[in-house]
Design an enzyme around this catalytic site. Structure first.
Site, PDB file in Angstrom:
ATOM      1  N   GLY A 109       7.604-110.120 -20.584  1.00 10.95           N
ATOM      2  CA  GLY A 109       8.821-109.658 -19.907  1.00 10.95           C
ATOM      3  C   GLY A 109       8.496-108.686 -18.792  1.00 10.95           C
ATOM      4  N   GLY A 111       7.879-105.627 -17.352  1.00 12.27           N
ATOM      5  CA  GLY A 111       7.598-104.290 -17.875  1.00 12.27           C
ATOM      6  C   GLY A 111       7.560-103.230 -16.795  1.00 12.27           C
ATOM      7  N   ARG A 112       7.519-103.678 -15.546  1.00 10.77           N
ATOM      8  CA  ARG A 112       7.476-102.696 -14.448  1.00 10.77           C
ATOM      9  C   ARG A 112       8.241-103.229 -13.248  1.00 10.77           C
ATOM     10  NH1 ARG A 112       1.535-104.090 -12.005  1.00 10.77           N
ATOM     11  NH2 ARG A 112       1.475-106.092 -13.021  1.00 10.77           N
ATOM     12  N   ASP A 144       3.855 -97.421 -18.020  1.00  7.60           N
ATOM     13  CA  ASP A 144       4.771 -96.471 -17.375  1.00  7.60           C
ATOM     14  C   ASP A 144       5.785 -97.150 -16.458  1.00  7.60           C
ATOM     15  OD1 ASP A 144       3.165 -97.285 -15.328  1.00  7.60           O
ATOM     16  OD2 ASP A 144       2.434 -95.296 -14.796  1.00  7.60           O
ATOM     17  N   GLY A 145       5.638 -98.468 -16.267  1.00  6.86           N
ATOM     18  CA  GLY A 145       6.595 -99.175 -15.424  1.00  6.86           C
ATOM     19  C   GLY A 145       6.426 -98.886 -13.938  1.00  6.86           C
ATOM     20  N   ARG A 195      10.185-107.255  -3.775  1.00  5.29           N
ATOM     21  CA  ARG A 195       9.661-108.626  -3.756  1.00  5.29           C
ATOM     22  C   ARG A 195      10.804-109.625  -3.682  1.00  5.29           C
ATOM     23  NH1 ARG A 195       5.172-110.065  -8.126  1.00  5.29           N
ATOM     24  NH2 ARG A 195       6.826-110.085  -9.669  1.00  5.29           N
ATOM     25  N   ARG A 202       9.235-118.454 -14.865  1.00  5.53           N
ATOM     26  CA  ARG A 202       7.829-118.807 -15.037  1.00  5.53           C
ATOM     27  C   ARG A 202       7.661-119.852 -16.127  1.00  5.53           C
ATOM     28  NH1 ARG A 202       6.011-113.174 -14.024  1.00  5.53           N
ATOM     29  NH2 ARG A 202       7.915-112.246 -13.240  1.00  5.53           N
ATOM     30  N   ASP A 271       2.319-116.721 -17.574  1.00  7.52           N
ATOM     31  CA  ASP A 271       3.426-115.865 -17.119  1.00  7.52           C
ATOM     32  C   ASP A 271       3.330-115.614 -15.622  1.00  7.52           C
ATOM     33  OD1 ASP A 271       1.087-114.401 -18.119  1.00  7.52           O
ATOM     34  OD2 ASP A 271       2.116-112.626 -17.382  1.00  7.52           O
ATOM     35  N   ASN A 272       2.236-116.031 -15.018  1.00  6.91           N
ATOM     36  CA  ASN A 272       2.076-115.858 -13.580  1.00  6.91           C
ATOM     37  C   ASN A 272       2.176-117.181 -12.833  1.00  6.91           C
ATOM     38  OD1 ASN A 272       1.749-113.111 -13.908  1.00  6.91           O
ATOM     39  ND2 ASN A 272      -0.476-113.231 -14.058  1.00  6.91           N
TER      40      ASN A 272
HETATM   41  P1  AMP Z   1       0.663-108.912 -14.994  1.00  8.23           P
HETATM   42  O1  AMP Z   1      -0.734-108.480 -15.190  1.00  8.23           O
HETATM   43  O2  AMP Z   1       1.260-108.395 -13.758  1.00  8.23           O
HETATM   44  O3  AMP Z   1       0.866-110.385 -15.120  1.00  8.23           O
HETATM   45  O4  AMP Z   1       1.502-108.227 -16.163  1.00  8.23           O
HETATM   46  C1  AMP Z   1       1.429-108.614 -17.509  1.00  8.23           C
HETATM   47  C2  AMP Z   1       2.481-107.885 -18.302  1.00  8.23           C
HETATM   48  O5  AMP Z   1       2.211-106.478 -18.359  1.00  8.23           O
HETATM   49  C3  AMP Z   1       3.896-108.003 -17.772  1.00  8.23           C
HETATM   50  O6  AMP Z   1       4.768-108.049 -18.865  1.00  8.23           O
HETATM   51  C4  AMP Z   1       4.058-106.713 -16.987  1.00  8.23           C
HETATM   52  O7  AMP Z   1       5.418-106.365 -16.829  1.00  8.23           O
HETATM   53  C5  AMP Z   1       3.323-105.731 -17.884  1.00  8.23           C
HETATM   54  N1  AMP Z   1       2.857-104.549 -17.136  1.00  8.23           N
HETATM   55  C6  AMP Z   1       1.892-104.522 -16.214  1.00  8.23           C
HETATM   56  N2  AMP Z   1       1.748-103.264 -15.717  1.00  8.23           N
HETATM   57  C7  AMP Z   1       2.639-102.484 -16.330  1.00  8.23           C
HETATM   58  C8  AMP Z   1       3.002-101.092 -16.242  1.00  8.23           C
HETATM   59  N3  AMP Z   1       2.394-100.249 -15.408  1.00  8.23           N
HETATM   60  N4  AMP Z   1       3.991-100.655 -17.049  1.00  8.23           N
HETATM   61  C9  AMP Z   1       4.628-101.492 -17.890  1.00  8.23           C
HETATM   62  N5  AMP Z   1       4.343-102.792 -18.009  1.00  8.23           N
HETATM   63  C10 AMP Z   1       3.363-103.307 -17.239  1.00  8.23           C
HETATM   64 MG    MG Z   2       2.585-111.065 -14.000  1.00 11.92          MG
END
Ligand code: AMP
Ligand code: MG
Length: 513
Positions: A109, A111-112, A144-145, A195, A202, A271-272
């Site tokens: 989901g 997360g940020r 930390d989002g 963005r 996805r 998820d990407n």
């Molecule tokens: P990604 O590496 O961008 O594909 O992210 C994988 C997952 O980690 C997704 O659910 C993101 O929302 C979560 N995520 C990545 N960085 C952060 C962050 N700094 N704080 C909270 N969630 C994160």
């Molecule tokens: Mg991602």
């Protein structure tokens, strides 16, 4: 956690824009938020301390029908930072799952990031407007989002370059600083990326509901996706099988484009992978300098799972995850469902090879790769790898040679073919001469197909370092400006077309968290 006093201050910041709420700066037309609440969590962006504009993508804003003067105002910057919610926004964090490096995580989901809403663009198409780095959500799992400045600048440069290179991709509407610090291995300045995407749905979104055996949600999601991205499939005999086939075809096209540019995504987790067929998630991605099929940049990819040469195979694997998720709704009879899924998946290799072959033909100045041309193409890739030739300049120099009477604007001072390539070049000249096109036309087509500027890793790193360490955005802007015209060369721009010196080579890029 925010101190209550700080929270009050920020709330004041919010209310200061109340007067302009009625200006109607953005026309939202939200559909995803109409889906049941198990698809997302309502989530406002968490305001940042002090929004500061870095760069606005005004042409994109115009395409989206956003008032550019307003977007450039203090209120616009506040909106882009998540400090002001425009009328009609319905911020949500979306739920999804995903296979990360092969292991399934049923609960990821946003997360940020939060989706502010969907905008109806001037061409009638709908686009998501999402803020990335907008604060924690129910899906943050301890994160930390927030986002450091570096990954925001990287994504801005990379996605906009990809767009100009004719690769389907999410876009950057703006980058803003947050006036806050984020803690990573070191303390870094924070930023938010605005963005824009056709949607953020996805493969992992389908997996999320499949993992919960929620067939009703799978049906709703499928309806939403077909209406939004594949309306031409509405009347198909089996809409879901048709959708799977269409997603397979778009991925085949997309990955072929990546391969033809030497682009390495770095985290091809499910998820990407967007159902729309756009590139998303510019984390540890990079364009190759020297051609090396085994190349990996991501510091977390120890086994080379997402190496350049594995990208088509991984895309196929990711699509099989989508197929698996759709099996419960593909057909009432499970055996028939599996057969439909298999047949859609089986179309991938040929579709990819066809797109790849067409891409290679364009790069070589040919109308098509005929059966007899296959050794010519294969030998080029082999020689490029053996000789460690610069991916981008190899093809650009080849374009120079398409019309050897034209000596203006060549990259000869940056790159010359080694002797080992001379016999191959003779074979190519001979083959090209059999084309129905003139040398002049062939050259201009090849210049268009073979960029001279790509966002080279060392330049991107230099832009990030200057901004992060010295608050100096000059290199970032220079790069972003230059990459708006990636195929037109002028010798005074040689610095940006040159491969890195040995001490400038970037070996690893880091996950954009
Ligand atoms: P990604 O590496 O961008 O594909 O992210 C994988 C997952 O980690 C997704 O659910 C993101 O929302 C979560 N995520 C990545 N960085 C952060 C962050 N700094 N704080 C909270 N969630 C994160
Ligand atoms: Mg991602």
């Amino acid at each position: 956690m925010l101190h209550p006093r700080e929270l009050r201050e920020r709330t004041r910041y919010y209310s200061q824009y109340r007067d302009i709420r009625r200006m109607g700066q953005i026309v939202f037309d939200n559909h995803y938020a109409r889906l049941p609440e198990r698809f997302y969590s309502p989530q406002d962006p968490v305001p940042v301390r002090e929004p500061g504009s870095i760069r606005l993508n005004l042409p994109l804003a115009e395409d989206l029908g956003i008032d550019t003067q307003w977007l450039a105002s203090e209120a616009g910057t506040a909106m882009l930072a998540g400090n002001y919610l425009p009328e009609g926004a319905e911020p949500i964090a979306t739920a999804y799952a995903g296979h990360q490096f092969g292991g399934f995580n049923p609960q990821l989901g946003d997360g940020r990031a939060v989706l502010l809403g969907e905008i109806r663009a001037r061409n009638g198409r709908r686009f998501d407007l999402q803020l990335k780095g907008s604060g924690p959500t129910p899906y943050s799992r301890g994160g930390d989002g927030r986002s450091p400045l570096g990954p925001v600048l990287r994504e801005y440069i990379l996605c906009e370059a990809m767009h100009r290179l004719d690769v389907p991709t999410t876009r950057a509407l703006a980058a803003v600083t947050s006036g806050e610090r984020v803690m990573r291995e070191s303390v870094l300045p924070g930023a938010v990326l605005a963005r824009v995407a056709s949607s953020h749905i996805r493969i992992g979104t389908f997996q999320y509901f499949a993992a919960r055996k929620d067939t009703e949600a799978l049906h709703l999601l499928t309806d939403h996706v077909i209406a939004r991205h594949y309306p031409e499939l509405e009347d198909s005999e089996n809409r879901i099988a048709a959708l799977l086939g269409a997603v397979v075809a778009r991925q085949a096209q997309l990955i072929a484009k990546w391969q033809m540019l030497g682009f390495i995504h770095g985290v091809m987790n499910t998820d990407n992978v967007l159902i729309s067929g756009e590139t998303i998630d510019y984390g540890p991605c990079a364009f190759m300098d020297e051609f090396n099929p085994e190349q990996v940049y991501s510091s977390i990819d120890h086994g080379g799972r997402y190496a350049y040469r594995n990208q088509p195979g991984i895309a196929h694997w990711n699509l099989s995850c989508l197929a698996n998720s759709l099996i419960p709704i593909l057909h009432n009879d499970q055996e028939q469902a599996i057969a439909l899924a298999q047949s859609a998946l089986d179309s991938f290799p040929d579709l990819f090879l066809e797109a790849n072959s067409l891409g290679a033909a364009r790069k070589l100045g040919l109308q098509a790769i005929e059966a007899g041309d296959v050794p010519l193409v294969d030998d080029l890739w082999r020689l490029m790898a053996e000789q460690r030739l610069d991916f981008t300049l190899t093809f650009r120099r080849l374009a120079d040679l398409a019309d050897e009477t034209n000596r203006t604007g060549t990259v000869a001072e940056l790159f010359e073919f080694p002797d080992a390539l001379q016999p191959w070049l003779d074979r190519w000249r001979e083959r090209a001469a059999r084309e129905p096109t003139s040398a002049v036309d062939r050259q201009s087509a090849m210049y268009a197909a073979n960029p001279v500027f790509i966002p080279r890793n060392h330049l991107v790193e230099a832009a990030i370092a200057a901004a992060t360490d010295n608050n100096d955005f000059a290199i970032f802007h220079q790069l972003a400006d230059l990459l708006e015209n990636p195929t037109s060369y002028a010798p005074e721009l040689r610095h940006f077309a040159s491969p890195p010196r040995p001490e400038e080579i970037v070996q690893q890029t880091f996950c954009g968290t």
